[in-house]
Design a protein around this motif. Sequence first.
Motif, PDB file in Angstrom:
ATOM      1  N   TRP A  14      36.980  45.557  22.866  1.00 46.01           N
ATOM      2  CA  TRP A  14      36.848  44.544  23.540  1.00 46.01           C
ATOM      3  C   TRP A  14      37.704  43.572  22.471  1.00 46.01           C
ATOM      4  O   TRP A  14      37.663  42.668  23.605  1.00 46.01           O
TER       5      TRP A  14
ATOM      6  N   SER B  50      41.321  43.222  22.586  1.00 45.59           N
ATOM      7  CA  SER B  50      42.132  42.526  23.780  1.00 45.59           C
ATOM      8  C   SER B  50      41.872  40.908  24.203  1.00 45.59           C
ATOM      9  O   SER B  50      41.608  40.123  23.558  1.00 45.59           O
ATOM     10  N   ALA B  51      43.150  40.696  24.867  1.00 45.49           N
ATOM     11  CA  ALA B  51      43.228  39.501  24.802  1.00 45.49           C
ATOM     12  C   ALA B  51      42.223  39.121  26.252  1.00 45.49           C
ATOM     13  O   ALA B  51      41.128  37.536  26.660  1.00 45.49           O
ATOM     14  N   GLU B  52      41.943  39.781  27.682  1.00 48.34           N
ATOM     15  CA  GLU B  52      41.673  40.236  28.585  1.00 48.34           C
ATOM     16  C   GLU B  52      40.701  40.901  28.682  1.00 48.34           C
ATOM     17  O   GLU B  52      40.581  42.661  29.028  1.00 48.34           O
TER      18      GLU B  52
ATOM     19  N   THR C 251      37.576  43.855  29.029  1.00 49.05           N
ATOM     20  CA  THR C 251      36.597  44.539  30.465  1.00 49.05           C
ATOM     21  C   THR C 251      36.179  45.309  29.547  1.00 49.05           C
ATOM     22  O   THR C 251      36.321  46.393  29.035  1.00 49.05           O
TER      23      THR C 251
END
Length: 183
Positions: free
Chosen positions: A24, A27-29, A31
């Motif tokens: 989490w 990560s850049a984005e 999910t």
Amino acid sequence: MGIMMSQAGSFLVVVTLGVAVASWYGSAEPTWGSMVRNVLRFPPFLAFVLAMIANAADYQHPELVRGVLEKMSGPFPVIALLSVGLQMNLRVPPTQTRPIVLGLTYKLLLAPLLIYSIYQAAVQQHDQVVDLCILGAAIGPMNTAAVVAERYGLDPPLAAQMVGLGIPLSLPLLALLGWWFTR
């Protein structure tokens, strides 16, 4: 009992919750789906699940397979220690001093004290299981946690420093606790 607590306790937390949190924040984005996929694809988690299934099915390796697996797994501790140790710097950079002091203070002092306090307040007993839980909480940071931090780009040098300094610092503490429990 100690091995089971380690595998089913701390190791399981690292390969599930630890990987989830690392994926989490690494990560850049982030999910929820990618976080779950990362946990389910993490090789130590897959090995743990496979081992639990084999254990539940009462599977026993043939002697030849057991010998091969023992030979293959022999170098793993050395490789894990080398991978973390080669990243460690004996001189702690000033930017890492505070995080290392905070992390090791929690891991080596506050966590065992918290476990002891919980047992005293809630369970009000003190036996070998309690001693084992306190000792487990006082052990230095896990190599696996440093590997997870490196895999997800969460300050690998800091993670290596925590393990590299935490393990030797935990040894006198563990000896002191062991002496305390046996007196």
